[in-house]
Design an enzyme around this catalytic site. Structure first.
Site: not given
Ligand SMILES: [Zn+2]
Length: 693
Positions: A469, A472, A465-466
């Protein structure tokens, strides 16, 4: 120390973290603010015809540079918050807020920006520049540029106070967490608790010169107790202590709750919005509070039958174990028991297959195959702690697009949870591609002696998940930093992160990294099948929890906050925050009621420690977690259809979504990749499975 040697202002791509001391923070940040202010003054004193370069572009550059100079201090407060550092940071924090708040309230700056907006050049802008100009105008107006002088002053004071209160709120949570200790002297009380956790608790006690097992309230210590500890009293004690932090005593957050809500409501009111959610959501995908609320209501309705089924199962399990009244400290424990009984799997079974270094390697390999980015570790000395590692990201042509730090394990002076942050926002520049710089942090189960850190599947998902980010941010190809990377609407920002989690459930992906840390054996098929079968288990229960937090958030800010402000005059100044703080807690109890199975569940709500709402960016925006889940589940259906490592699909995703930041409306980017609007079916299938009979 001279300013020239202040490591905060070194301008080096690799920030000299090893040299930054608390005493650098005050001088460094104040100096950076002064320089930025001088540049703003120069910009507004300009008398020539306003152009993109001398107005919008220049303003953007001032902001970007200042953000980069401040980011290391803000980061250090989250990962090594000593009292010296906290003190130094608290001195500069009001100055930082004051600077950002003053920009849109600067009348001559606003005049110049508007005069550019009316120019012929501005009328011919296209693409990201056009969008950036529109967003800039909107930001000015939303920040009070069109207010009268006295209203501007009030707004500025409100924002400064709010920033301080939010900071205090999170300090209280950290301090209340660190303050609590419980020594267990009889090992029998830890029956059921995994071996690794018991060893850590014993180690903690030994470090303090205490005999026995020391239990604390950092999440990696709390979770094994509430999930596995057979001793119901101990579960009750730890669970209650965990959710009751900051409800009274030295670190009482109740008075802050009321004050924060009133201030936010006043800000929305001052700017002409019906309430805080309408103000916040105006520039999100949801657009307003009502849309967000109806999103919640629709999902609550669809989730309710699954939740009812899950609740009944927990009740049955309680009865079987002779628990007469199912309580908040039983649900996680019973769910684990049921999971074990039904699927013969628990989190601990999977840990040996998820040693942290292997997980990272596998994740990097997935990203290389699918998205075309390779990650290379680099041994550097400029770090804030020996645990910290540094990596570079290269694209297929070998160009360095970014770099990042990782910091995975808990420390006393480190914030809880997992998060990503950015230091430098790069992108295409006249001189070539400027690389990005970011960081990902977590509080994962640390290595034990010579054994590597062994993660739960949940922790593996969090890392993916991290990293989503981070990608991104680090793969952004947007020219303007404010429109780049993760600087997107909050209800869009979780799409790239949550999307990454999908790979942790795919067999082909797990084959790349899920191997026993001792034997090297691949994750057995049978264990995988059980893990997948267990995936929907208690899905209704978990989703209802998310929906309750999202709904209560919108109600607190939309319903309660205006009432608190309207009634504030009824109380003396001394009693106002105390009385209203209790009202917020009471409102929480009532609002959570319709999402839980009994009053004790609603009573032990988390508002007093809910940092997402009261010291993070999720105020009136908690709904966006599920909102983005709808998006990511939907986007992943295309990978499922075309192949989860399909390079063409990956390329199309990078080109249409990942590298695009806020250069276009999120809805348009989604449509570009999917060819249609979002649909919640994929999310419901993924989280809940088939309808209960
Ligand atoms: Zn998040």
């Amino acid at each position: 120390m001279t300013l020239a040697t202040n490591p905060l202002l070194s301008g080096d791509f690799r920030i000299p973290f090893n040299r930054i001391r608390p005493e650098h923070v005050e001088t460094g940040v104040i100096q950076a603010l002064k320089e930025a202010q001088a540049e703003v003054d120069q910009l507004t004193a300009e008398t020539s015809q306003p152009t993109w370069e001398n107005t919008i572009g220049r303003l953007e550059a001032i902001g970007a540079r200042l953000s980069e100079q401040i980011a290391p201090s803000t980061h250090l407060v989250t990962v090594s918050e000593t009292s010296e550092l906290r003190q130094a940071y608290n001195v500069v924090l009001p100055e930082i807020s004051a600077f950002w708040t003053s920009l849109p309230l600067n009348a001559s700056l606003w005049k110049r920006v508007k005069s550019y907006a009316e120019s012929e050049q501005a009328g011919q802008l296209v693409g990201v520049e056009k969008r950036h100009l529109q967003k800039t105008l909107q930001d000015f107006i939303r920040s009070g540029a069109d207010l009268a002088e006295d209203e501007k002053k009030e707004l500025m004071a409100l924002k400064i106070e709010l920033a301080q209160l939010e900071q205090k709120f999170s300090e209280n949570v950290l301090d209340a967490t660190a303050e609590y200790e419980l020594t267990v002297t009889n090992e029998a009380r830890l029956s059921g608790v995994p071996e690794a956790m018991r060893k850590r608790a014993e180690e903690k006690a030994r470090e303090k010169g205490i005999a026995g097992w020391l239990l604390t309230l950092d999440y990696p210590s709390v979770e094994p107790i509430i999930k596995y500890c057979d001793d119901r009293d101990l579960r009750r004690e730890i669970h209650t202590a965990f959710v009751s932090r900051c409800r009274n005593g030295t670190f009482d957050n109740r008075p802050l709750l009321a004050r924060i809500l009133r201030l936010r409501d006043r800000i929305a009111d001052l700017l002409g919005y019906k309430d805080f959610p309408d103000y916040v959501l105006e520039d999100r995908m949801a657009k307003n509070g009502e849309n967000a609320m109806s999103f919640e209501r629709d999902l609550v309705e669809r989730t309710r039958p699954f939740w009812t089924r899950d609740s009944e199962e927990l009740h049955e399990a309680a009865t079987q174990l002779g628990i007469d009244k199912l309580s908040p400290w039983d649900s996680a424990y019973l769910a684990e028991k049921l999971r074990k009984e039904r699927y013969n799997i628990d989190d601990e079974d999977l840990r040996p297959y998820f040693p942290l270094p292997q997980v990272l390697e596998g994740m990097f390999e997935i990203v290389r195959m699918t998205f075309g980015f390779s990650v290379v570790e680099l041994d550097i000395k400029e770090v804030w702690h020996p645990d910290v590692k540094y990596y570079q990201i290269l694209d297929e042509s070998g160009e360095k697009v970014g770099a990042f730090y990782t910091d995975w394990f808990p420390r006393k002076e480190k914030r809880q949870g997992a998060w990503m942050n950015h230091f430098i926002t790069g992108g295409p520049r006249n001189e070539g591609f400027a690389p990005h710089l970011g960081v990902i942090c977590g509080n994962f189960t640390p290595p034990d002696g010579n054994e590597p850190a062994l993660l739960t599947h949940r922790e593996v998902q969090t890392i993916f998940h991290e990293f989503g980010h981070l990608l991104h941010h680090c793969t952004s190809r947007v020219e303007i930093p404010s429109r780049a990377g993760i600087n997107v609407a909050w209800d869009w920002v979780e799409l790239p992160s949550q999307l990454m989690e999908n790979w942790t459930w795919e067999k082909e992906a797990l084959h790349l990294f899920a191997r026993h840390y001792k034997t090297g054996d691949a994750l057995p098929d049978q264990l995988y099948e059980r893990m997948i079968a267990a995936r929907h288990f208690m899905g209704g229960w978990a989703q209802m929890r998310q929906l309750s937090l999202g709904t209560v958030d919108l109600e607190l800010h939309g319903k309660l906050a205006p009432q608190l402000r309207a009634n504030a005059a009824k109380y003396s100044e001394e009693e106002l925050d105390l009385v209203q703080g209790d009202l917020v807690m009471e409102f929480g109890r009532e609002s959570f009621q319709s999402f839980v199975i009994g009053p004790s569940f609603a009573e032990l709500h988390i508002l007093a420690v809910f940092t997402h709402l009261f010291s993070g960016g999720y105020a009136a925006a908690y709904y966006s977690y599920l909102w983005s889940e709808v998006l990511d589940a939907d986007v992943f259906t295309r990978f499922r259809q075309e192949g989860i490592f399909n390079r063409d699909t990956g390329r199309s995703y990078v080109n249409s979504i990942l590298s695009r930041g806020d250069s276009a409306e999120p809805g348009a980017l989604f449509k570009e990749f999917m060819g249609r609007d979002p649909n919640p079916t994929a999310l419901l299938d993924r989280n809940l499975g088939p309808q209960p009979a």
